[in-house]
Design a protein around this motif. Structure first.
Motif, short mmCIF file in Angstrom:
data_model
loop_
_atom_site.label_atom_id
_atom_site.label_comp_id
_atom_site.label_asym_id
_atom_site.label_seq_id
_atom_site.Cartn_x
_atom_site.Cartn_y
_atom_site.Cartn_z
N PHE A 549 0.81 -1.22 0.00
CA PHE A 549 0.00 0.00 0.00
C PHE A 549 0.85 1.27 0.00
CE2 PHE A 549 -2.18 -3.14 2.83
CZ PHE A 549 -2.92 -3.71 1.82
N PHE A 636 -13.10 -5.07 0.55
CA PHE A 636 -12.03 -4.09 0.39
C PHE A 636 -12.59 -2.82 -0.24
CE2 PHE A 636 -12.01 -7.01 -3.23
CZ PHE A 636 -12.25 -6.14 -4.27
N TYR A 642 -4.20 1.16 -4.57
CA TYR A 642 -4.26 -0.16 -3.99
C TYR A 642 -5.66 -0.46 -3.48
CZ TYR A 642 0.79 0.69 -3.69
OH TYR A 642 2.09 1.00 -3.98
N ARG A 643 -5.90 -1.75 -3.36
CA ARG A 643 -7.08 -2.18 -2.64
C ARG A 643 -6.78 -2.15 -1.15
NH1 ARG A 643 -9.09 -7.55 -5.99
NH2 ARG A 643 -10.08 -6.42 -7.71
N THR A 644 -7.60 -1.44 -0.43
CA THR A 644 -7.43 -1.40 1.02
C THR A 644 -8.35 -2.44 1.63
OG1 THR A 644 -6.97 0.98 0.92
CG2 THR A 644 -7.58 0.06 3.06
N LYS A 848 -3.29 4.86 11.54
CA LYS A 848 -4.45 4.09 11.09
C LYS A 848 -5.70 4.62 11.76
CE LYS A 848 -6.30 -0.60 10.74
NZ LYS A 848 -6.12 -2.01 11.15
#
Length: 851
Positions: A549, A636, A642-644, A848
């Motif tokens: 990521f 996701f 990107y795929r989170t 995060k």
């Protein structure tokens, strides 16, 4: 004559009796609504006061009561609303519409008066005895107890900006769109003024089979607000919202809420974590109900509070429930939450969920300012039990979408919805389409995309990512980079991506070019993917740095600890074919040619037969690869890069096979490499959750060290979950290895018992990583002088090793949820401490957003 007279008298008597019976029959019908929202209320209990005769409203709020007995009042009771008594006229048919007022009572209103305050205890507590009966009857009241079940389900999800001030609503952007604002009672969740910005509706037929287990959903209709896909991943947005607002099954021990798991009030061990109180007995309901209120023993623990209504008919089933959370609970950004559940009686006397209404308001500040309000309403009807269908109904994927599901017109939805939308909500689809045509709104979205995703949109082309435009490192010095890619505005089938970079120290240009062709006429960033891509890259790389990521040119990665001067120049050509399935199984076929040259302090050297060192300037390989991946029920959000992933309890399996081919387009080596990985999250209820990742690999063949498995290291100051945070780049290599990573988040389970930490709502975390591996003698340069020697530093000390003295291990303890976004870990390395420049300890951070 007497016969006719008697007959006439009998007929008159019978007619009079019938008329009398008809006159004595009482019929009451009408509609029950919410006094504030005017919406109809389903499954409201209505009965004749002082009796057990009653009924419930249907999904449209309608009810009908009939009796031949003489009553002069009806009683209306509904979970979360004030009980109402209405006078009626006995012996008549009448229509009485009722508007119920929400009951704002909180558990704090429960007062136990006594000469001496008694300490709460489970022993001898009738409320606890009752909840134990509910727990004992849980299995029989689960839908899973039936051999077969099927039902129709309607879902509606609405998200709005909430608690909006008059100053906000009067902004110029909304001058001509005042009709978009939705007004409600100021005491309702979300405040007085809302601005609906997202809505989704879904109608489905659902099937359940016990043996073999099958849970299948056939989506017959689906409608969603659509944003410009250059700004928003609409599919990912739906997935993310549905993950946040999952189905609530109160009969499960743990209830998923906002990526957390909260212990259910009727979990097997709930009396150990909750306090229970009998707060009401509703005798005129059918069956009789007991109102049971509950609250956490520790108000900051991730638990519910509220009340449940238990049936006293031998089933001890939950007929209604209101679940909320304490304002002190450790849920980030959550201002208010309320889940209302209603259950309906089946033909066999047991109950099934008939309605679920989950409302949550979020805000950066828990007490004031604008926020976001979301509501997910689920209504279930036509519930049918133990009526098996043909096997073909249950076969196939767990979710099937009808071909025309997203093409249903307004008339279909008006007819099929189990309720009626208010005017503002009904117009959300049209309003958002209009909103996206406003230039100022487009500019706002453009700025947000630049700030959050790092791309500036120019229609058919977007430039970015911005955080890679500038960076620095010991080999290139200051590195400038500029790039971008095409968008769907140019084509949905063809995609092009490129960048160019230049280093002021090595004075070399780098570049990347790729071309992608979509095989399913969808964006290559949309699930399921199916595409072919060809790419060529001429650039630098740090051996052993594998990032998730994050792009390697990210400015923040310029800051690294320790020596960081052994690099590679790479020329990589790749041809990839990727195919994903709705089941979340995918495979990828790859062809790759790779030329590696040493850069900076890195040298490729071997010994000649005469004992002299020989510099090797190039390693050429050609590879064929196959990757299989299976991620059941994966969720996701697809970002710009990107795929989170949205973490869940389901495992992810990955298997990759690589074949090096000597002689194919200049490849110098034959080898095979097999790597497997399994990752899974384990939820442990009140103890938090644990993320576990295991990986193993085996390389067959004789290769130089750059082709061995160079284990993932991290010399940045960011905490990386998939890398070893105190391992130096290229420090360890193996041709066979196994590793495990365990990351446990206690979710405040321990800190909540410490007053200061409890107030700060900090969360404790621990992490452990271990790596076992070795290099076979055929790949060890000490046994074969023709192989490239392991690298050394300027002092001649080795900087690359095999794991010959046991496993590499490191662990950390950390504090999470600092300012709600920051995690800080103290990392300790436990082995190979004598390696040059091996760090013993370090501080690592991670950003995060968690709920």
């Amino acid at each position: 004559m007497k016969f006719y007279t008697k007959t006439l008298l009998i007929l008159l008597l019978l007619t009079g009796a019938a008329h009398t019976l008809h006159a004595q029959s009482t019929v009451v019908k009408g509609t029950v609504t919410d006094a504030k929202t005017k919406e109809p209320l389903s499954f409201v209990t209505i009965g004749f006061a002082g009796s057990t005769q009653g009924a419930a409203t249907d999904v449209n709020g309608r009810y009908t009561l009939k009796t031949n007995d003489k009553f002069d009042q009806i009683r209306i009771t509904y979970l979360g609303y004030k009980t109402v008594l209405k006078n009626i006229e006995a012996g008549k048919e009448q229509e009485i519409n009722i508007a119920l007022v929400p009951d704002s009572r909180q558990l704090g209103d429960v007062v136990v008066k006594s000469a001496k305050k008694k300490k709460y205890t489970n022993k001898g507590n009738p409320a606890v005895e009752l909840i134990r009966q509910v727990i004992a009857h849980k299995e029989q009241n689960q839908v899973q107890n039936y051999n077969y079940a099927e039902y129709k389900q309607y879902e509606r999800m609405v998200f709005s900006l909430s608690n909006l001030s008059e100053k906000f609503t009067q902004k110029k952007i909304f001058k001509n769109y005042q009709f978009m604002f939705r007004q409600q009672d100021s005491t309702a969740i979300g405040g007085k003024t809302l601005l609906p910005l997202y809505m989704e509706e879904k109608l489905s037929q659902n099937y359940y089979r016990k043996v073999p287990y099958t849970q299948k959903q056939v989506i017959e209709a689906n409608k969603q607000v659509k944003y410009d896909e250059n700004f928003v991943d609409n599919q990912g947005l739906t997935t993310y919202f549905n993950r946040m607002y999952q189905d609530i099954n109160i009969y499960d021990n743990n209830v998923s809420l906002l990526s957390n798991q909260l212990l259910s009030p009727i979990a097997d061990h709930s009396p150990e974590f909750y306090k229970f109180f009998i707060t009401d007995t509703i005798k005129d309901a059918q069956p009789k109900l007991i109102e049971l209120s509950f609250t956490p023993r520790n108000t900051v623990t991730k638990l519910f509070e509220g009340r449940i209504y238990i049936t006293m008919d031998g089933n001890y089933a939950v007929q209604n429930a209101v679940l909320t959370v304490n304002k002190n609970i450790d849920l980030n950004f959550v201002r208010q939450m309320e889940a209302t559940l209603s259950f309906e009686k089946n033909d066999d006397g047991r109950y099934h969920l008939s309605q679920s209404d989950l409302k949550i308001e979020f805000g950066l500040n828990k007490n004031k300012g604008g926020g976001v309000f979301g509501e997910r309403l689920v209504k279930i009807n036509n519930f049918l039990i133990n009526s098996p269908r043909p096997k073909t109904i249950y076969d196939g994927p767990a979710q099937v979408i009808a071909n025309n599901a997203d093409q249903r017109d307004d008339s279909y939805w008006i007819k099929s919805r189990p309720d009626t939308l208010d005017a503002i909500v009904a117009s959300v689809y049209k309003n958002v389409d209009s909103l996206q045509t406003i230039p100022s709104f487009k500019r706002t979205m453009d700025i947000a995309t630049l700030f959050l995703a790092g791309y500036k949109n120019f229609g058919p082309f977007e430039m970015g990512p911005v955080n890679t435009f500038y960076s620095f490192n010991p080999v290139e010095g200051f590195r400038a980079r500029l790039g971008g890619r095409t968008t769907t505005a140019l084509s949905k089938r063809y995609y092009f991506e490129t960048y160019g970079a230049y280093g002021t120290k090595d004075q070399k240009f780098k570049y990347f070019l790729s071309s992608t062709y979509s095989l399913n006429n969808k964006s290559i960033y949309s699930f399921p993917q199916s595409y072919i891509r060809a790419s060529f890259q001429h650039d630098t790389k740090v051996p052993g740095q594998e990032l998730e990521f994050v792009q390697e040119s990210n400015f923040l990665l310029s800051f690294k600890r320790g020596a960081n001067d052994q690099w590679l120049y790479n020329d990589i050509f790749k041809l990839d074919y990727v195919h994903e399935f709705q089941s979340h199984f995918s495979y990828a076929l790859g062809f790759k040619t790779w030329n590696q040259s040493p850069a900076g302090a890195l040298q490729f050297q071997n010994l000649l037969p005469n004992g002299l060192l020989n510099n090797v300037n190039l390693i050429k390989t050609t590879e064929l690869s196959l990757q299989l991946r299976y991620a059941p029920k994966e969720k996701f959000y697809q970002g710009k890069l990107y795929r989170t992933p949205i973490p869940d309890k389901y495992p992810v399996y990955t298997l990759r096979y690589t074949q090096g081919v000597k002689g194919l387009i200049g490849g110098n080596y034959n080898y095979q490499n097999v790597v497997g990985n399994i990752s899974k999250r384990f939820y442990l209820s009140q103890l938090g959750f644990t993320d576990v990742s295991t990986e193993g690999g085996y390389l067959f063949g004789k290769v130089p060290f750059p082709l061995l498995d160079i284990h993932r290291a991290n010399q940045s100051y960011a905490f990386q979950f998939q890398s070893f945070n105190l391992m130096n780049f290229q420090e360890f290599v193996s041709d066979h290895y196994a590793s495990i990573t365990v990351d446990h988040n206690f979710n405040g389970f321990l800190f909540n018992r410490v007053p200061l930490l409890k107030k700060l709502k900090l969360r404790e975390v621990v992490n452990f990583k271990s790596l076992w591996g070795a290099v076979r003698s055929e790949n060890n340069p000490t046994n074969d002088a023709s192989l490239l020697r392991f690298p050394t530093n300027s002092l001649g000390q080795a900087t690359t090793y095999s794991l010959s003295n046991g496993p590499y291990m490191e662990g950390s303890v950390g504090v999470g949820n600092i300012f709600k976004v920051l995690r800080v870990d103290l990392v300790r390395r436990f082995s190979y401490l004598d390696n040059p420049n091996a760090p013993k300890m370090g501080i690592r951070t991670f950003v995060k957003f968690d709920f």
